[in-house]
Design a protein around this motif. Structure first.
Motif, PDB file in Angstrom:
ATOM      1  N   GLN A 269       0.853  -1.191   0.000  1.00 13.63           N
ATOM      2  CA  GLN A 269       0.000   0.000   0.000  1.00 13.63           C
ATOM      3  C   GLN A 269       0.888   1.240   0.000  1.00 13.63           C
ATOM      4  OE1 GLN A 269      -2.375   0.878   3.506  1.00 13.63           O
ATOM      5  NE2 GLN A 269      -3.952   1.854   2.270  1.00 13.63           N
TER       6      GLN A 269
ATOM      7  N   ASP B  71      -8.197 -13.467  -1.293  1.00 11.39           N
ATOM      8  CA  ASP B  71      -7.833 -12.343  -0.425  1.00 11.39           C
ATOM      9  C   ASP B  71      -7.091 -11.245  -1.179  1.00 11.39           C
ATOM     10  OD1 ASP B  71      -8.990 -13.698   1.643  1.00 11.39           O
ATOM     11  OD2 ASP B  71      -7.106 -14.313   2.589  1.00 11.39           O
TER      12      ASP B  71
ATOM     13  N   ALA C  91      -9.315  -9.302  -3.443  1.00 11.95           N
ATOM     14  CA  ALA C  91     -10.178  -8.405  -2.673  1.00 11.95           C
ATOM     15  C   ALA C  91      -9.418  -7.140  -2.274  1.00 11.95           C
ATOM     16  CB  ALA C  91     -10.703  -9.125  -1.433  1.00 11.95           C
ATOM     17  N   LEU C  92      -8.138  -7.288  -1.909  1.00 11.00           N
ATOM     18  CA  LEU C  92      -7.334  -6.114  -1.579  1.00 11.00           C
ATOM     19  C   LEU C  92      -7.136  -5.225  -2.801  1.00 11.00           C
ATOM     20  CD1 LEU C  92      -4.553  -7.579   0.759  1.00 11.00           C
ATOM     21  CD2 LEU C  92      -6.403  -6.024   1.393  1.00 11.00           C
ATOM     22  N   GLU C  93      -6.905  -5.837  -3.949  1.00 17.41           N
ATOM     23  CA  GLU C  93      -6.734  -5.064  -5.183  1.00 17.41           C
ATOM     24  C   GLU C  93      -7.982  -4.244  -5.494  1.00 17.41           C
ATOM     25  OE1 GLU C  93      -3.679  -7.550  -8.014  1.00 17.41           O
ATOM     26  OE2 GLU C  93      -5.656  -8.425  -7.700  1.00 17.41           O
ATOM     27  N   ALA C  94      -9.146  -4.812  -5.188  1.00 16.66           N
ATOM     28  CA  ALA C  94     -10.392  -4.122  -5.505  1.00 16.66           C
ATOM     29  C   ALA C  94     -10.735  -3.024  -4.503  1.00 16.66           C
ATOM     30  CB  ALA C  94     -11.542  -5.138  -5.558  1.00 16.66           C
ATOM     31  N   SER C  95     -10.229  -3.150  -3.260  1.00 11.53           N
ATOM     32  CA  SER C  95     -10.690  -2.231  -2.210  1.00 11.53           C
ATOM     33  C   SER C  95      -9.630  -1.277  -1.676  1.00 11.53           C
ATOM     34  CB  SER C  95     -11.252  -3.038  -1.034  1.00 11.53           C
ATOM     35  OG  SER C  95     -10.244  -3.853  -0.450  1.00 11.53           O
ATOM     36  N   MET C  96      -8.387  -1.667  -1.662  1.00  9.17           N
ATOM     37  CA  MET C  96      -7.372  -0.847  -0.993  1.00  9.17           C
ATOM     38  C   MET C  96      -6.839   0.243  -1.908  1.00  9.17           C
ATOM     39  SD  MET C  96      -4.155  -2.020   1.381  1.00  9.17           S
ATOM     40  CE  MET C  96      -5.311  -2.555   2.660  1.00  9.17           C
ATOM     41  N   LYS C  97      -6.824   1.450  -1.401  1.00 10.81           N
ATOM     42  CA  LYS C  97      -6.345   2.620  -2.144  1.00 10.81           C
ATOM     43  C   LYS C  97      -5.113   3.200  -1.443  1.00 10.81           C
ATOM     44  CE  LYS C  97     -10.035   2.152  -4.646  1.00 10.81           C
ATOM     45  NZ  LYS C  97      -9.940   1.489  -5.980  1.00 10.81           N
TER      46      LYS C  97
ATOM     47  N   ARG D  86      -2.984   5.613   0.846  1.00 11.67           N
ATOM     48  CA  ARG D  86      -3.296   6.269   2.112  1.00 11.67           C
ATOM     49  C   ARG D  86      -2.593   7.621   2.144  1.00 11.67           C
ATOM     50  NH1 ARG D  86      -2.239   3.215   7.722  1.00 11.67           N
ATOM     51  NH2 ARG D  86      -0.074   3.597   7.172  1.00 11.67           N
TER      52      ARG D  86
END
Length: 231
Positions: free
Chosen positions: A125, A165, A168-174, A176
Motif C-alpha cells: 500500500q 484475499d 479483494a485487496l486489489e479491488a478495495s485498498m487505495k 493512504r
C-alpha cells in the motif's frame, strides 16, 4: 530475410545511453511478485524496544526499498507484523530465520540471509506523507504476503480455500494520504472559518447563543470519538 539494425551516435542515442540500466521503481498500490534482495533488522531508538525487518524487493526490474515489517512495538510487545513474518516464512519456505551480523555501509548490522534471493508475493500500500522540508513523499507498507503463482495467502492455504484475499485487496485498498493539511485561513471579516462562536452576518452573538454553540460543539466531539473503534 531479416536485416540487422545499424546504429549511429546522435543526441537521441545519447539520451537513451544515459538511461541504460536505470532501475525503475514500484510506484502504485497493488500486488507484486518478485525476489527479496535484502533483509535487514532495524531497532528502535531513544528507549523504544521496537524491532522490524526491512526488505528490499525486485519485481521484474521494478524495485522497492525500505519495506518495513514492524513485529515488536515500542513497548516490547508483538504487533500485527509478527503474523506477517510467519506468513512470509511460509511463502519463502524457510522454517527458521537466523539473524547474522555483518559489516554494512552504515556499520555493523543484522541481516537475514536465508530469505534473500527467495521468491515472494507482497501486497503493498502506497502511503503519501509530508517530508521534513515540506515536500511530498511516499513510502510503501506491506499489507499481506502471498505465494507467487497461486496468489494464495497462508490463511487460504491452511483452510484449503480459493485464492481470493489478494484480489479483494486489489479491488478495495487505495493509497493512504498522511500528508499535513494546509491550515485554514480567516474567512470574511469577523467570521473565522471553522469557528462556531464567530459573528453571524456581521452581528455579534449573544452569550446565550455562544453557550448553545459550545454545547453543540462538545456533543459533536464526544460523538466523533465515542465510536468503539480502537486507535
Amino acid at each position: 530475410m531479416n536485416q540487422p539494425m545499424s546504429f549511429a551516435w546522435n543526441p537521441e542515442g545519447a539520451e537513451m545511453a544515459k538511461k541504460a540500466g536505470a532501475a525503475s521503481g514500484i510506484s502504485e498500490t497493488g500486488a507484486y511478485e518478485g525476489t527479496i534482495t535484502s533483509a535487514i533488522y532495524t531497532f528502535g531508538k531513544d528507549g523504544s524496544q521496537s524491532q522490524a525487518l526491512e526488505l528490499s524487493f525486485d519485481s521484474n526490474g521494478a524495485k522497492a526499498n525500505y519495506l518495513r515489517i514492524n513485529f515488536v512495538g515500542k513497548d516490547g510487545q508483538p504487533t500485527f507484523g509478527m503474523g506477517l513474518i510467519y506468513a512470509l516464512m511460509w511463502v519463502v519456505q524457510v522454517k527458521n530465520l537466523q539473524p547474522v551480523q555483518v559489516q554494512g555501509e552504515q556499520g555493523t548490522e543484522w541481516t537475514c540471509p536465508n530469505i534473500i534471493g527467495k521468491k515472494a508475493g507482497l501486497f503493498l500500500q502506497k502511503t503519501l506523507y509530508t517530508k521534513n522540508d515540506g515536500a511530498d513523499g511516499y513510502r510503501f507498507e506491506i499489507r499481506n504476503v502471498f505465494q507467487p503463482g497461486t496468489r494464495r495467502t497462508y490463511a487460504e492455504h491452511s483452510e484449503n480455500a480459493p485464492a481470493e484475499d489478494i484480489a479483494a485487496l486489489e479491488a478495495s485498498m487505495k493509497d493512504r494520504d498522511e500528508r499535513l493539511k494546509t491550515p485554514q485561513h480567516s474567512g470574511p471579516r469577523g467570521n473565522v472559518q471553522g469557528n462556531p462562536y464567530a459573528a453571524q452576518n456581521g452581528v455579534p452573538q449573544s452569550r446565550l447563543q455562544q453557550a448553545a454553540n459550545q454545547h453543540t460543539a462538545a456533543a459533536g466531539q464526544m460523538s466523533e470519538f465515542d465510536d468503539d473503534i480502537p486507535f
